[in-house]
Design a protein around this motif. Structure first.
Motif, PDB file in Angstrom:
ATOM      1  N   UNK A 101       0.830  -1.203   0.000  1.00 43.68           N
ATOM      2  CA  UNK A 101       0.000   0.000   0.000  1.00 43.68           C
ATOM      3  C   UNK A 101       0.867   1.257   0.000  1.00 43.68           C
ATOM      4  N   UNK A 102       1.945   1.266   0.813  1.00 43.13           N
ATOM      5  CA  UNK A 102       2.846   2.420   0.838  1.00 43.13           C
ATOM      6  C   UNK A 102       3.526   2.600  -0.517  1.00 43.13           C
ATOM      7  N   UNK A 103       3.939   1.482  -1.138  1.00 38.92           N
ATOM      8  CA  UNK A 103       4.590   1.587  -2.453  1.00 38.92           C
ATOM      9  C   UNK A 103       3.632   2.165  -3.486  1.00 38.92           C
ATOM     10  N   UNK A 115       1.831   9.390  -5.662  1.00 34.11           N
ATOM     11  CA  UNK A 115       2.320  10.742  -5.399  1.00 34.11           C
ATOM     12  C   UNK A 115       3.353  11.158  -6.440  1.00 34.11           C
ATOM     13  N   UNK A 116       4.243  10.211  -6.831  1.00 41.69           N
ATOM     14  CA  UNK A 116       5.255  10.551  -7.834  1.00 41.69           C
ATOM     15  C   UNK A 116       4.604  10.913  -9.158  1.00 41.69           C
ATOM     16  N   UNK A 152       4.801  14.512 -11.046  1.00 39.83           N
ATOM     17  CA  UNK A 152       5.255  14.628 -12.434  1.00 39.83           C
ATOM     18  C   UNK A 152       4.206  15.336 -13.286  1.00 39.83           C
ATOM     19  N   UNK A 153       2.936  15.000 -13.040  1.00 36.76           N
ATOM     20  CA  UNK A 153       1.867  15.665 -13.773  1.00 36.76           C
ATOM     21  C   UNK A 153       1.820  17.149 -13.438  1.00 36.76           C
ATOM     22  N   UNK A 154       2.026  17.517 -12.167  1.00 36.28           N
ATOM     23  CA  UNK A 154       2.041  18.923 -11.774  1.00 36.28           C
ATOM     24  C   UNK A 154       3.190  19.678 -12.424  1.00 36.28           C
TER      25      UNK A 154
END
Length: 532
Positions: free
Chosen positions: A107-109, A115-116, A120-122
């Motif tokens: 789940x953390x991965x 989030x990554x 990247x999209x931002x």
């Protein structure tokens, strides 16, 4: 010996029977231990104490070593069993912790990867906005440069003839005029204009003040007149509402008196009808308990006699209502949402019910009367087609059953249940008897081994014929109870009788009668006579 083997068998060894292995995560531990039943407690008998001579090595003497061994085995086995259960629970807890840890890591991965991707999209969106801003800035700079170039060319063209017409421009501006003309134009004329404008503004202010005074006076007069008119209008409306309220109250009072009089007349009529029914119908008839041997007739049945009961729809209508109620009751349980009656189930139930000799149902208890024969063309139709034709309201000859089909939506009768019942009844009525099997003939010149085979075949044929005979007898009995016939019935409505079903009969009690005009209670003089 068993305890020593269990204590010494703690060596770990790898199992090789992989084909018969099962994943332990899908198996729940079994906490049930199959032990011997407890010993029955037998209290010591009460009485005198006596002594008994006991010899050495007496076989009936209590031996501690032999008697204590099963008890120790039970205790030690129970302790080891509990220890094994605790080991299983610890192992399951550890495996559950490992599974939970692995799930949290995954789940953390996934969260980090999400989030990554969002970052990247931002960054990509920020880069797109920055590039768009640079493009807009460059475009604005190009436009400003072009405007500057156009303004510079226009200024050069405009000032190219400046030295030629400078004097004329000064004359036009008034810099070379005479002092008198300049004083009149710049001093006298503006003062005169200002004085005239001030006088005209003063006159205008006086007119405006007069208009405001007149407007305030007329507004007050108009407000007072409007208030007086509204007050008078409200008085008239209140007077009109009061008259309408009194009129409605009088009409309501008349309507209530009329309803009370009609209610008293209806009550009196029902009381007289009840007394007449009790006097002429109930008291002149006899009461009998229902038994399955009684015949069941439909409403307006031409064959009706006094040897049975009358129901709306007859025996078939009662079956439809009963099975519909039973089906609704079963479906009321959430666990039986997919339940439904099948034609074979209903057929088996009705066969056992109607062929029971102890109940003794009369013949033709379940007769499907149709206006036209389903086999008019000379060919025999399957039970499903006959059931479809028998369910057609235009083909039903029984009055009560036809009425049930007309109001089945109001009675919430399920068409699926009706279809299943009709299929079962048509299969029962159209079932044919089987022909007996012809047994083989025993020849005299047959060998012994062939004779045994022929004898066995003859016995088998006799057994099957006996079974066929029982089935044919059962089918014949069913055909006596259930049948389909074309009978366009004609009923004499003029001689129709009123059918009343009484579950409980009691004498009518004298009741007080409420007066429709005065509202007082006036009991009749004679309790047995109706209210006047």
């Amino acid at each position: 010996m068993q305890i020593e083997q269990m204590q010494s068998g703690n060596r770990w060894e790898e199992l090789s029977d992989y084909q018969n292995m099962v994943d332990e995560r899908t198996i729940e531990p079994d906490f049930y231990v199959d032990n011997a039943p407890d010993a029955i407690f037998i209290p010591n008998p009460k009485g005198e104490t006596k002594t008994t001579q006991i010899f050495d090595r007496d076989p009936f003497l209590f031996d501690y070593e032999n008697e204590v061994e099963p008890i120790l085995q039970v205790l030690v086995g129970k302790s080891i069993e509990h220890a094994r259960i605790e080991v299983i629970e610890e192992y399951e807890a550890r495996m559950l912790g490992l599974h939970k840890k692995k799930f949290l890591q995954l789940k953390e991965a996934e969260l980090m990867e999400t989030q990554r991707l969002e970052e990247a999209r931002g960054r990509k969106n920020d880069e797109i906005d920055r590039r768009n801003l640079q493009m807009r800035t460059a475009k604005n700079q190009i436009i400003n440069t072009e405007k500057k170039m156009i303004a510079r060319d226009f200024a050069k063209g405009f000032l190219s003839s400046f030295k030629k017409d400078t004097l004329q421009i000064l004359v036009d501006l008034g810099t070379l005029r005479k002092p008198v003309d300049l004083s009149v134009g710049f001093t006298y004329e503006p003062q005169l204009y200002n004085q005239v404008q001030a006088d005209w503004q003063t006159h205008k202010d006086h007119h405006q003040q007069m208009d405001l005074i007149l407007e305030d006076t007329m507004g007050q007069i108009q407000s007072q007149h409007k208030q007086a008119m509204v007050k008078e209008l409200n008085k008239r409306q209140d007077r009109k509402k009061e008259e309408m309220r009194k009129k409605r109250e009088e009409e309501e009072e008349k309507r209530k008196r009329k309803e009370r009089r009609e209610a008293l007349r209806e009550k009196k009529r029902l009381q007289l009808l009840q007394d007449q029914i009790l006097r002429e119908v109930v008291h002149s008839n006899k009461q009998e308990e229902y038994t399955p041997k009684m015949k069941i007739y439909d409403v307006r049945d031409p064959q009706q006699t006094d040897d049975g009961i009358v129901l709306i729809g007859g025996f078939i209508g009662e079956l439809i209502i009963t099975f519909t109620c039973l089906h609704d009751y079963i479906l009321s349980n959430p666990q039986h949402q997919n339940f439904f009656f099948s034609a074979d189930t209903v057929e088996g139930y009705l066969t056992d019910l109607l062929t029971n000799d102890e109940l003794g149902f009369p013949d033709q208890i379940c007769a499907i009367n149709l206006k036209r024969d389903p086999n008019e063309g000379g060919r025999e139709l399957p039970p499903e087609h006959v059931a479809r034709s028998a369910r057609d309201p235009a083909n039903i000859a029984d009055f009560g059953l036809q009425f049930l089909f007309e109001v089945q939506r109001d009675l919430v009768l399920q068409p699926e249940v009706i279809e299943v019942i009709y299929k079962a009844l048509c299969k029962m009525a159209l079932k044919k008897q089987r022909d007996p099997i012809e047994p083989p003939v025993m020849a005299d010149d047959l060998p012994e081994d062939k004779k045994e085979e022929v004898t066995e075949a003859i016995n088998k044929a006799k057994a099957e014929n006996a079974q066929i005979a029982d089935e044919n007898a059962k089918i014949a009995k069913i055909k006596q109870k259930v049948l389909i016939k074309a009978d366009d019935r004609h009923y004499d409505v003029g001689n129709e009788k009123a059918l009343i079903k009484l579950n409980n009969v009691r004498e009518a009690a004298a009741e007080n009668v409420l007066s429709a005009r005065t509202g007082n209670s006036n009991p009749p003089a004679d309790p047995s006579s109706p209210a006047q």
